[in-house]
Design an enzyme around this catalytic site. Sequence first.
Site, PDB file in Angstrom:
ATOM      1  N   GLU A 125     -78.583  -0.858  -7.500  1.00  0.00           N
ATOM      2  CA  GLU A 125     -78.520   0.557  -7.084  1.00  0.00           C
ATOM      3  C   GLU A 125     -77.104   1.104  -6.898  1.00  0.00           C
ATOM      4  O   GLU A 125     -76.799   1.709  -5.875  1.00  0.00           O
ATOM      5  CB  GLU A 125     -79.326   0.742  -5.785  1.00  0.00           C
ATOM      6  CG  GLU A 125     -80.770   0.298  -5.927  1.00  0.00           C
ATOM      7  CD  GLU A 125     -81.584   0.452  -4.650  1.00  0.00           C
ATOM      8  OE1 GLU A 125     -81.018   0.813  -3.614  1.00  0.00           O
ATOM      9  OE2 GLU A 125     -82.808   0.214  -4.705  1.00  0.00           O
ATOM     10  N   GLU A 180     -89.749  -4.176 -10.049  1.00  0.00           N
ATOM     11  CA  GLU A 180     -90.388  -3.958  -8.731  1.00  0.00           C
ATOM     12  C   GLU A 180     -91.548  -2.986  -8.886  1.00  0.00           C
ATOM     13  O   GLU A 180     -91.680  -2.015  -8.136  1.00  0.00           O
ATOM     14  CB  GLU A 180     -89.348  -3.395  -7.736  1.00  0.00           C
ATOM     15  CG  GLU A 180     -88.098  -4.252  -7.628  1.00  0.00           C
ATOM     16  CD  GLU A 180     -87.043  -3.719  -6.669  1.00  0.00           C
ATOM     17  OE1 GLU A 180     -87.334  -2.814  -5.878  1.00  0.00           O
ATOM     18  OE2 GLU A 180     -85.905  -4.233  -6.716  1.00  0.00           O
TER      19      GLU A 180
HETATM   20  C1  XIL Z   1     -87.885  -3.448   0.099  1.00  0.00           C
HETATM   21  C2  XIL Z   1     -88.834  -4.504   0.652  1.00  0.00           C
HETATM   22  O1  XIL Z   1     -90.017  -4.489  -0.111  1.00  0.00           O
HETATM   23  C3  XIL Z   1     -89.143  -4.219   2.105  1.00  0.00           C
HETATM   24  O2  XIL Z   1     -89.887  -5.290   2.679  1.00  0.00           O
HETATM   25  C4  XIL Z   1     -87.842  -4.015   2.900  1.00  0.00           C
HETATM   26  O3  XIL Z   1     -88.148  -3.633   4.220  1.00  0.00           O
HETATM   27  C5  XIL Z   1     -86.964  -2.965   2.251  1.00  0.00           C
HETATM   28  O4  XIL Z   1     -86.736  -3.319   0.898  1.00  0.00           O
HETATM   29  N1  XIL Z   1     -85.422  -1.472  -3.923  1.00  0.00           N
HETATM   30  C6  XIL Z   1     -85.135  -2.806  -3.871  1.00  0.00           C
HETATM   31  C7  XIL Z   1     -85.956  -3.700  -3.022  1.00  0.00           C
HETATM   32  O5  XIL Z   1     -84.267  -3.277  -4.627  1.00  0.00           O
HETATM   33  O6  XIL Z   1     -85.215  -4.769  -2.520  1.00  0.00           O
HETATM   34  C8  XIL Z   1     -86.605  -2.948  -1.889  1.00  0.00           C
HETATM   35  O7  XIL Z   1     -87.490  -3.835  -1.212  1.00  0.00           O
HETATM   36  C9  XIL Z   1     -87.330  -1.727  -2.404  1.00  0.00           C
HETATM   37  C10 XIL Z   1     -86.377  -0.793  -3.092  1.00  0.00           C
END
Ligand code: XIL
Length: 378
Positions: free
Chosen positions: A162, A267
Site C-alpha cells: 500500500e 486478499e
Molecule cells: C487486516 C486483518 O484482516 C485484520 O485482522 C486486522 O485487524 C487489520 O488488517 N490490507 C491488508 C491486510 O494488507 O493486511 C489487512 O488485514 C486488510 C487490508
Amino acid sequence: MKKRSNLFTQKIAALTALLIAAVACSSSDTSLKDAFAEDFLIGTAMNEPQVHGTDPEAQPFIIKQFNSLTAENAMKWERIHPDPNRYHFALADSIVAFGQQNDMFIVGHCLIWHSQTPDWVFQDSLGNPLTREALLERMKDHILTVAGHYKGKVKGWDVVNEAVDEDGSLRKSKWLSIIGEDYIQKAFEYAYEADPEAELYYNDYNNELPQKLAGVEALVKNLQQKGVKIDGVGIQGHWHLDSPDLKVLDESITAYASLGMKVMITEMEVNVLPTPPEVYGADISQQAAYLEKLNPYPGGLPDSVQKQLTKRYADLFGVLLKHRNTVTRVTFWGVHDGYSWKNDWPIIGRTNYPLLFDRSYQPKPAYFALIREAKRQK
Ligand code: XIL
C-alpha cells in the site's frame, strides 16, 4: 389409478432428491484447490484460533480447500517485531510449519507497510524522528531478520504494501517522508539480499483502478530500470457487489502482464453490505459509524443478495480464468464468513457474508458457481 399415480409421483420426487443430493455431495467432495489446480493456487489467510486448534474444524478444512497460506496478521511488524530489540516469531512459525507440513505455498505478508507498524519504528530512544540513515538501518535489520528467518520456507513476500495513493502518487507515509522515494527500492533490495530465491511482490488495494494502476506501473518500471528484482503485483481484491468494473480488472491484469509481472489476487472477498463509497478500498485507519440500516442482514443473507453474490463471484473468476497465464494465485481473506475482517471494517459489529463458505463451513452457492466456472473454462 389415483393411488398408483401418487406413488409414481412420490418415487420421482424421491429419485430427484437423491440426484440433487448426489450432485451436491460430489461437488462438496471436490475442492477449490483441485478445481483450479491447472489455473492458479488458491489461498486463505490464517489466524491464531485456527493455527492453535481453538477451532478444531479449521485445519482439516484448510488442508482440503487451499494450497497456499498467508498469515492474516502474524508477520506484520507490530506482531513479529513489537519492540526494538524483540522479535516474536512463535505464532508465525506455527503457521509456516502448518503450511509446510501440508505442502502449501507460503506467502509472507508483509515487510514494509504504513499500518500495523509501531510508532517507535520511526523514532529514536528519545522520541525524536529518525534520520534517513537510521531508518534505513532499521528497515534493513527488520527485513534481513524476518525474511532471513523464513528463508526457503516463505516462497513469496509482499515486500511493500500500500505505498501508492488513490491518485497514483506515492502515499505520504513516514517511510516516504523520512527516507524519500527510494525506500521502496531499498526494501526490495534488502528482501532480495535476505532470500534471493523468494518471489518479491508489490501489494495494494484498488490498484486495478486506472489512476492507482498508473502509479503502480510507474513504481514497477522504476524498479526494473534500476535492475531491482520484482516478480509480481498483488491486487488485494477487497471488492464489492458493484465494483470494480470487470473491464477495469481485465485491463489492469493485461497492463501488469505487459510489464512482465505475475499477478495475484491476495486478499479477496466480496462485501455485500451497504458501504459508504469513500471507504471502498481497504485503508484500515478509516472507520465509519455504526447505523442499524448499514447492517441489514444480521439474521441471514436474503436469497436475492445471495444470487447477486454468486453471479459476482462467477463474473470475477471469469476474468481471472481468462488471465490464468498471468494470475498465479487467488487468496481469500479469511476461511469463512465468520472470520472475515469485513464484519468489523470499516464499521464495527456488522454481519457480513463476503466469502465462499458460511459460518458453519458450508459451501455457499458462490462456491458451486466457481467449481462450475472452473470446469466450463477447461
Ligand atoms: C487486516 C486483518 O484482516 C485484520 O485482522 C486486522 O485487524 C487489520 O488488517 N490490507 C491488508 C491486510 O494488507 O493486511 C489487512 O488485514 C486488510 C487490508
